[in-house]
Design a protein around this motif. Structure first.
Motif, PDB file in Angstrom:
ATOM      1  N   GLU A 137      56.610  35.826  65.730  1.00 25.96           N
ATOM      2  CA  GLU A 137      56.069  36.015  64.271  1.00 25.96           C
ATOM      3  C   GLU A 137      56.088  34.589  63.733  1.00 25.96           C
ATOM      4  OE1 GLU A 137      58.064  37.554  59.893  1.00 25.96           O
ATOM      5  OE2 GLU A 137      58.922  38.431  62.015  1.00 25.96           O
ATOM      6  N   ILE A 138      54.944  34.379  63.283  1.00 24.10           N
ATOM      7  CA  ILE A 138      54.609  32.923  62.648  1.00 24.10           C
ATOM      8  C   ILE A 138      53.925  32.958  61.329  1.00 24.10           C
ATOM      9  CG2 ILE A 138      53.264  30.896  63.269  1.00 24.10           C
ATOM     10  CD1 ILE A 138      53.187  31.934  66.254  1.00 24.10           C
ATOM     11  N   ASP A 139      54.730  32.501  60.554  1.00 23.80           N
ATOM     12  CA  ASP A 139      54.429  32.373  59.141  1.00 23.80           C
ATOM     13  C   ASP A 139      54.195  33.842  58.504  1.00 23.80           C
ATOM     14  OD1 ASP A 139      54.808  29.711  58.490  1.00 23.80           O
ATOM     15  OD2 ASP A 139      52.823  29.129  58.805  1.00 23.80           O
ATOM     16  N   GLY A 140      54.719  34.656  58.798  1.00 20.32           N
ATOM     17  CA  GLY A 140      54.567  36.300  58.433  1.00 20.32           C
ATOM     18  C   GLY A 140      53.887  36.901  59.261  1.00 20.32           C
ATOM     19  N   GLN A 141      52.915  36.351  60.011  1.00 25.53           N
ATOM     20  CA  GLN A 141      52.156  37.202  60.965  1.00 25.53           C
ATOM     21  C   GLN A 141      52.514  37.404  62.466  1.00 25.53           C
ATOM     22  OE1 GLN A 141      48.789  38.321  60.383  1.00 25.53           O
ATOM     23  NE2 GLN A 141      49.420  39.350  62.200  1.00 25.53           N
ATOM     24  N   ILE A 173      50.063  27.313  65.596  1.00 22.39           N
ATOM     25  CA  ILE A 173      51.334  26.437  64.881  1.00 22.39           C
ATOM     26  C   ILE A 173      50.826  24.957  64.794  1.00 22.39           C
ATOM     27  CG2 ILE A 173      53.950  25.502  65.784  1.00 22.39           C
ATOM     28  CD1 ILE A 173      53.946  28.104  67.390  1.00 22.39           C
ATOM     29  N   LEU A 196      58.065  23.515  61.663  1.00 23.81           N
ATOM     30  CA  LEU A 196      57.590  24.895  61.594  1.00 23.81           C
ATOM     31  C   LEU A 196      58.488  25.865  62.469  1.00 23.81           C
ATOM     32  CD1 LEU A 196      55.928  27.112  60.373  1.00 23.81           C
ATOM     33  CD2 LEU A 196      54.341  27.128  62.511  1.00 23.81           C
ATOM     34  N   PHE A 215      59.854  29.289  63.869  1.00 19.89           N
ATOM     35  CA  PHE A 215      59.089  30.778  64.009  1.00 19.89           C
ATOM     36  C   PHE A 215      59.965  31.815  65.093  1.00 19.89           C
ATOM     37  CE2 PHE A 215      57.216  27.909  67.074  1.00 19.89           C
ATOM     38  CZ  PHE A 215      57.135  28.662  68.308  1.00 19.89           C
TER      39      PHE A 215
END
Length: 107
Positions: free
Chosen positions: A12-16, A43, A48, A50
């Motif tokens: 899950e990266i930035d809500g995706q 990324i 960041l 995640f």
């Protein structure tokens, strides 16, 4: 990690969500096919955080932090884990509770 990829997983990266869209049975998560993406394209900036989840039944969730994007060096094997606690739990140990019982039985 030592795990053999026997179980479902996702990032899950930035809500995706990135993973195998077939694992998103009802399409509710909007899972993007991870095989269509390179990590350097998803990324893109240092700092960041995640999530990585492995074995949805046991729910192993890991928070990952991209601390630095180094200059390309073909002799360097990436990614590099800079910090962690404990060894990787054995495959199918039964989640966090099962891992605690595993250590108790070893003691």
């Amino acid at each position: 990690m030592g795990w053999m990829d026997y179980h479902l997983h996702m990032f899950e990266i930035d809500g995706q969500i990135f993973g195998d869209p077939q694992d998103d049975e009802f399409g509710e998560m909007g899972t993007l096919d991870e095989t269509n993406y390179r990590i350097r394209k998803v990324i893109e900036h240092e700092g960041l955080r995640f999530q990585y989840e492995y074995d949805f039944g046991d729910g192993w969730r890991h928070t990952l932090l991209l601390e630095k994007i180094p200059a390309p060096d073909p002799s360097m094997h990436l990614p590099v884990c800079l910090q962690g606690r404990g060894a990787c739990p054995p495959e199918d140990v039964g989640g966090v509770g099962g891992y605690a019982n595993f250590w108790k039985s070893l003691a």
